[in-house]
Design an enzyme around this catalytic site. Structure first.
Site, mmCIF file in Angstrom:
data_model
loop_
_atom_site.group_PDB
_atom_site.id
_atom_site.type_symbol
_atom_site.label_atom_id
_atom_site.label_comp_id
_atom_site.label_asym_id
_atom_site.label_seq_id
_atom_site.Cartn_x
_atom_site.Cartn_y
_atom_site.Cartn_z
ATOM 1 N N TYR A 243 37.769 50.288 41.924
ATOM 2 C CA TYR A 243 38.810 49.811 41.013
ATOM 3 C C TYR A 243 39.097 48.339 41.253
ATOM 4 C CZ TYR A 243 43.525 49.357 39.001
ATOM 5 O OH TYR A 243 44.625 48.945 38.294
ATOM 6 N N SER B 277 45.300 43.475 38.224
ATOM 7 C CA SER B 277 46.065 44.238 39.216
ATOM 8 C C SER B 277 46.281 43.403 40.461
ATOM 9 C CB SER B 277 45.326 45.529 39.577
ATOM 10 O OG SER B 277 45.931 46.164 40.685
#
Length: 254
Positions: A160, A147
């Site tokens: 995350y 990400s």
């Protein structure tokens, strides 16, 4: 002849979003695709049906990740499905795409949230690779979906972001270890993509515009934008690339 003719690919989290886009593209390039899903059988079957309509080959594999025995269950069903289809055993391409995101900054993250994020986003890919390597021939391909939060600060999802940082560390380490076998290991880092995972951020035209503004192209990414990069990394054209973090964010926050 497709670039991936004769190859078997496993894409985790392939029932929707980026995973579905990746599965569609790999099948379009000739791969037989195992469409993994955690709980949404209807969505996974829709992905398989879409691939079939395009003349591709795919089959669904159900296995919840982040629970005891998850990897063993997944590969047991994967091996069985290949045998039932009369396909050769083995795995040529592994795409670790499945992941979860829980909005929680440093003041709101809990041990339970963090443990769940680690279990799905970091632990499962590690052991999917470990157990997949006995099935993977020399010259195989491993692509980990990370990400943009490993490059752009994302305090509202600190747990995350940590798991995605771990995925990139894993990518680098394994690229060195598996190089002698000709297996490439790379990470792809999407930015904001128009998928269900980001739907809660698009609550108004203004909120959507703010997300679009991250990219130099002033739009949200599409699943196909990421899938095309993954397909390149899964092909022989990428044979001289390994251990890399490929930014797939449309130039977000350059």
């Amino acid at each position: 002849m497709g670039a991936l003719d004769g190859k078997t690919a496993l894409v985790t989290g392939a029932s929707r979003g980026i995973g579905r886009g990746i599965a569609l593209r790999l099948a379009r390039d000739g791969a037989l695709v195992a469409v993994h899903y955690g709980g949404n059988q209807a969505a996974a079957e829709e992905t398989v049906a879409l691939i079939g309509k395009e003349g591709g080959r795919a089959f669904p594999i159900a296995a919840e990740l982040g629970v005891p025995g998850d990897v063993e269950t997944l590969y047991g069903r994967f091996d069985q499905a290949l045998a039932e289809r009369g396909e050769r055993p083995g795995l040529d391409i592994l795409v670790n795409n499945a992941g979860i995101s829980v909005p929680a900054d440093i003041h709101k993250v809990t041990p339970e949230i963090f443990d769940r994020l680690v279990a799905v986003n970091a632990k499962a890919p590690l052991f999917l690779i470990q157990q997949g390597l006995s099935r993977m021939p020399d010259g195989g391909r491993i692509v980990n979906v990370s990400s943009i939060v490993t490059r752009i600060a994302f305090p509202e999802g600190v747990g995350y972001a940590m798991t995605k940082g771990g995925i990139e560390a894993l990518t680098l380490a394994l690229a060195k270890e598996l190089g002698p076998r000709g297996i490439t290991v790379n990470a792809v880092t999407p930015g904001f993509v128009a998928t269900e995972m980001n739907a809660h951020r698009r609550t108004s035209p203004e909120a959507t515009a703010a997300l679009e503004a991250y990219s130099m192209f002033n739009r949200l990414g599409e699943a196909a934008d990421v899938a095309d990069i993954v397909a390149f990394l899964a092909s022989d054209d990428s044979r001289w690339i390994t251990g890399q973090r490929i930014d797939a964010s449309g130039g977000s926050r350059l």
